[in-house]
Write a protein that holds these residues in place. Structure first.
Motif, PDB file in Angstrom:
ATOM      1  N   ASP A  56      61.973  40.548  12.840  1.00  0.00           N
ATOM      2  CA  ASP A  56      62.869  40.174  11.379  1.00  0.00           C
ATOM      3  C   ASP A  56      64.529  40.161  10.762  1.00  0.00           C
ATOM      4  O   ASP A  56      63.868  40.414   9.570  1.00  0.00           O
ATOM      5  N   TRP A  57      65.282  40.497  11.568  1.00  0.00           N
ATOM      6  CA  TRP A  57      66.427  41.301  10.953  1.00  0.00           C
ATOM      7  C   TRP A  57      67.154  40.408  10.017  1.00  0.00           C
ATOM      8  O   TRP A  57      67.364  41.190   9.280  1.00  0.00           O
ATOM      9  N   ALA A  58      66.980  39.598   9.967  1.00  0.00           N
ATOM     10  CA  ALA A  58      67.457  38.683   9.305  1.00  0.00           C
ATOM     11  C   ALA A  58      66.800  38.580   7.195  1.00  0.00           C
ATOM     12  O   ALA A  58      67.780  38.951   6.074  1.00  0.00           O
ATOM     13  N   GLN A  59      65.693  39.184   6.966  1.00  0.00           N
ATOM     14  CA  GLN A  59      65.321  39.282   6.408  1.00  0.00           C
ATOM     15  C   GLN A  59      65.074  40.905   6.180  1.00  0.00           C
ATOM     16  O   GLN A  59      65.112  41.073   4.848  1.00  0.00           O
ATOM     17  N   ILE A  60      65.711  41.522   6.662  1.00  0.00           N
ATOM     18  CA  ILE A  60      65.662  42.962   6.408  1.00  0.00           C
ATOM     19  C   ILE A  60      66.609  43.360   6.133  1.00  0.00           C
ATOM     20  O   ILE A  60      67.489  43.893   4.749  1.00  0.00           O
ATOM     21  N   VAL A  61      68.410  42.387   6.232  1.00  0.00           N
ATOM     22  CA  VAL A  61      69.392  42.275   5.524  1.00  0.00           C
ATOM     23  C   VAL A  61      69.306  42.066   4.375  1.00  0.00           C
ATOM     24  O   VAL A  61      69.787  42.523   3.525  1.00  0.00           O
ATOM     25  N   GLU A  62      68.574  41.042   4.055  1.00  0.00           N
ATOM     26  CA  GLU A  62      68.364  40.882   2.939  1.00  0.00           C
ATOM     27  C   GLU A  62      67.529  42.002   2.014  1.00  0.00           C
ATOM     28  O   GLU A  62      68.249  41.655   0.556  1.00  0.00           O
ATOM     29  N   TRP A  63      66.507  42.408   2.396  1.00  0.00           N
ATOM     30  CA  TRP A  63      66.051  43.425   1.557  1.00  0.00           C
ATOM     31  C   TRP A  63      67.083  44.851   1.613  1.00  0.00           C
ATOM     32  O   TRP A  63      67.425  45.334   0.246  1.00  0.00           O
ATOM     33  N   TYR A  64      67.712  45.458   1.831  1.00  0.00           N
ATOM     34  CA  TYR A  64      68.933  46.067   2.157  1.00  0.00           C
ATOM     35  C   TYR A  64      69.715  45.589   0.995  1.00  0.00           C
ATOM     36  O   TYR A  64      70.461  46.147  -0.006  1.00  0.00           O
ATOM     37  N   ASP A  65      70.231  44.176   1.129  1.00  0.00           N
ATOM     38  CA  ASP A  65      71.025  43.922  -0.107  1.00  0.00           C
ATOM     39  C   ASP A  65      70.458  44.699  -1.108  1.00  0.00           C
ATOM     40  O   ASP A  65      70.498  44.528  -2.429  1.00  0.00           O
ATOM     41  N   GLU A  66      69.119  44.343  -0.928  1.00  0.00           N
ATOM     42  CA  GLU A  66      68.288  44.236  -3.058  1.00  0.00           C
ATOM     43  C   GLU A  66      68.593  45.915  -3.012  1.00  0.00           C
ATOM     44  O   GLU A  66      68.686  46.295  -3.899  1.00  0.00           O
ATOM     45  N   LEU A  67      68.708  46.613  -1.422  1.00  0.00           N
ATOM     46  CA  LEU A  67      68.446  47.953  -2.144  1.00  0.00           C
ATOM     47  C   LEU A  67      69.707  48.391  -2.396  1.00  0.00           C
ATOM     48  O   LEU A  67      69.800  49.676  -3.473  1.00  0.00           O
ATOM     49  N   THR A  68      70.609  48.081  -1.667  1.00  0.00           N
ATOM     50  CA  THR A  68      72.005  48.078  -2.077  1.00  0.00           C
ATOM     51  C   THR A  68      72.428  47.886  -3.395  1.00  0.00           C
ATOM     52  O   THR A  68      72.597  48.882  -3.822  1.00  0.00           O
ATOM     53  N   ARG A  69      71.857  46.908  -4.696  1.00  0.00           N
ATOM     54  CA  ARG A  69      72.096  46.916  -5.669  1.00  0.00           C
ATOM     55  C   ARG A  69      71.293  47.917  -6.453  1.00  0.00           C
ATOM     56  O   ARG A  69      71.951  48.306  -7.534  1.00  0.00           O
ATOM     57  N   LEU A  70      70.025  48.046  -5.888  1.00  0.00           N
ATOM     58  CA  LEU A  70      69.123  48.821  -6.691  1.00  0.00           C
ATOM     59  C   LEU A  70      69.518  50.609  -6.411  1.00  0.00           C
ATOM     60  O   LEU A  70      69.899  51.277  -7.427  1.00  0.00           O
ATOM     61  N   THR A  71      70.432  51.362  -5.697  1.00  0.00           N
ATOM     62  CA  THR A  71      71.149  52.600  -5.775  1.00  0.00           C
ATOM     63  C   THR A  71      72.406  52.961  -5.563  1.00  0.00           C
ATOM     64  O   THR A  71      72.732  53.902  -5.386  1.00  0.00           O
ATOM     65  N   ASP A  72      72.944  51.779  -4.512  1.00  0.00           N
ATOM     66  CA  ASP A  72      74.576  51.788  -4.437  1.00  0.00           C
ATOM     67  C   ASP A  72      74.743  53.218  -3.113  1.00  0.00           C
ATOM     68  O   ASP A  72      75.675  53.557  -3.354  1.00  0.00           O
ATOM     69  N   SER A  73      73.496  53.512  -2.556  1.00  0.00           N
ATOM     70  CA  SER A  73      73.275  54.545  -1.731  1.00  0.00           C
ATOM     71  C   SER A  73      73.913  54.532  -0.152  1.00  0.00           C
ATOM     72  O   SER A  73      74.471  53.607   0.395  1.00  0.00           O
TER      73      SER A  73
END
Length: 391
Positions: A280-297
């Motif tokens: 489920d790549w679409a949902q994975i992208v959504e989690w990466y969006d969350e992770l980017t907001r948390l870390t900006d790594s």
């Protein structure tokens, strides 16, 4: 020489010296000296009590150093306090040392580096690779950390977030296959989870279990890396996956999202897919969006570009990569992972049909790869595409 035995004994030997009154920096130096002596002596004459041998040698090296630069009165007191020879107590102080290394007098980055070096048993080179900085820079950082804590009594425990960061990096180093520390990191994180009720501790434990579940499938019989999409999912540890998912679900239910929970959610989506094509790549992208907001790594943004390429097509992934490049001009001096970025670009170019550019980028990434396994994998990818171009 049993390197695993030495790494396993190092934390407890270090803890013994600290409990006897040695300051941490001097104790760490003494333990390192004892380890060097063990490498020289043990292959020919392994002691019956390896831990006791290391404690004795390290304590004597510490006393020698104290005699060289400490006051006469303090030196004599330490000599008088030397315990009689005998078996060392079987106490697991590793997690306690992790907290002590996260001392309030140190910055989080210095605390992590010092812990990985003194307790985790990693070399300066391995720590530098984990931090994406030159080895000389990391050596200076560790030296500064040791000077900072020189003479400091380790009677105040440090920050949980810093301890989690250390455990995460230790696990990553073990998972890479260079040094087998993954199981030890999981063990310590289990201990921490049992002592501290915190969703990010649970998130880190879930993340470790989900990644570790795939370990048997990550390498081929010849030792070469097997990409996630090509792994034999029948070799994944379903018990670890089930445990990791259950721990993650309980953590997410508390609605206090952190970066380790977000990473574990991505790992869980990969583990849940019966085949690579059903991910489920679409949902994975959504989690990466969350992770980017948390870390900006930058690493997270690179991984997000790959996920976008899988969800929306290679062109969309290349556009996400270009956007990252535009926002990270000059970031190489801040640890921007150039080899990883080049490998991601190669992967996306291949899937977009530009095999010549992809082959060139794979070869370039291989030249800059941080370890032999990655270098070999990327070199094979370049050779595979070059063979197709010639055919």
């Amino acid at each position: 020489m049993d390197d695993a035995l030495l790494r396993g004994l190092t934390p407890s030997v270090l803890a013994v010296l600290v409990r006897r009154g040695a300051d941490f920096a001097a104790a760490e130096d003494a333990v390192q000296d004892a380890l060097v002596e063990a490498v020289r002596v043990w292959p020919a004459d392994l002691p019956r009590d390896p831990k006791g041998w290391l404690v004795t040698v390290a304590w004597r090296r510490f006393l020698d150093a104290m005699r060289a630069d400490a006051s006469r009165r303090r030196r004599e007191d330490l000599v008088d306090e030397e315990p009689a020879p005998g078996p060392a107590p079987a106490v697991d102080d590793t997690l306690r040392l992790y907290f002590l290394c996260a001392h309030p007098s140190l910055t989080p980055s210095s605390a992590v580096a010092l812990t990985l070096r003194a307790v985790g048993g990693l070399t300066t080179r391995q720590i530098a690779q984990a931090y994406l900085v030159p080895e000389a820079t990391m050596a200076q950082r560790i030296s500064r950390a040791k000077r900072t804590v020189s003479g400091v009594r380790f009677d105040r425990s440090g920050d949980v977030a810093t301890v989690l960061r250390v455990l995460y990096l230790v696990f990553n180093e073990g998972y890479s296959g260079d040094v087998d520390l993954a199981a030890e990191a999981i063990r310590l994180t289990r201990q921490l989870s049992a002592r501290i009720d915190h969703p990010e501790v649970a998130g880190l434990l879930a993340l470790m279990l989900l990644h570790h579940a795939r370990r048997a499938a990550r390498t081929a019989p010849d030792g070469s890396l097997v990409p996630l999409a090509e792994q034999d999912r029948g070799r994944w540890d379903t018990g670890s996956i089930a445990e990791g998912v259950a721990i993650l679900q309980a953590a997410l239910a508390r609605d206090r999202l952190g970066e380790f929970q977000a990473q574990a959610a991505i790992a869980a989506l990969h583990a849940d897919a019966p085949t690579a094509e059903e991910t489920d790549w679409a949902q994975i992208v959504e989690w990466y969006d969350e992770l980017t907001r948390l870390t900006d790594s930058p690493v997270v943004r690179l991984n997000r570009a790959v996920a976008v390429g899988e969800a929306d097509g290679a062109r969309a992934g290349l556009a996400a990569l270009a956007a990252l490049d535009a926002s990270s001009r000059g970031a190489s001096s801040r640890g921007y992972p150039i080899p990883r970025r080049t490998a991601v670009a190669a992967y996306l170019q291949e899937h977009d049909g530009d095999l010549a550019t992809a082959a060139r980028l794979y070869a370039e990434a291989a030249h800059k790869a941080p370890n032999l396994a990655e270098r070999d994998h990327l070199t094979r990818q370049a050779a595979r595409l070059n063979a197709r171009l010639r055919g």
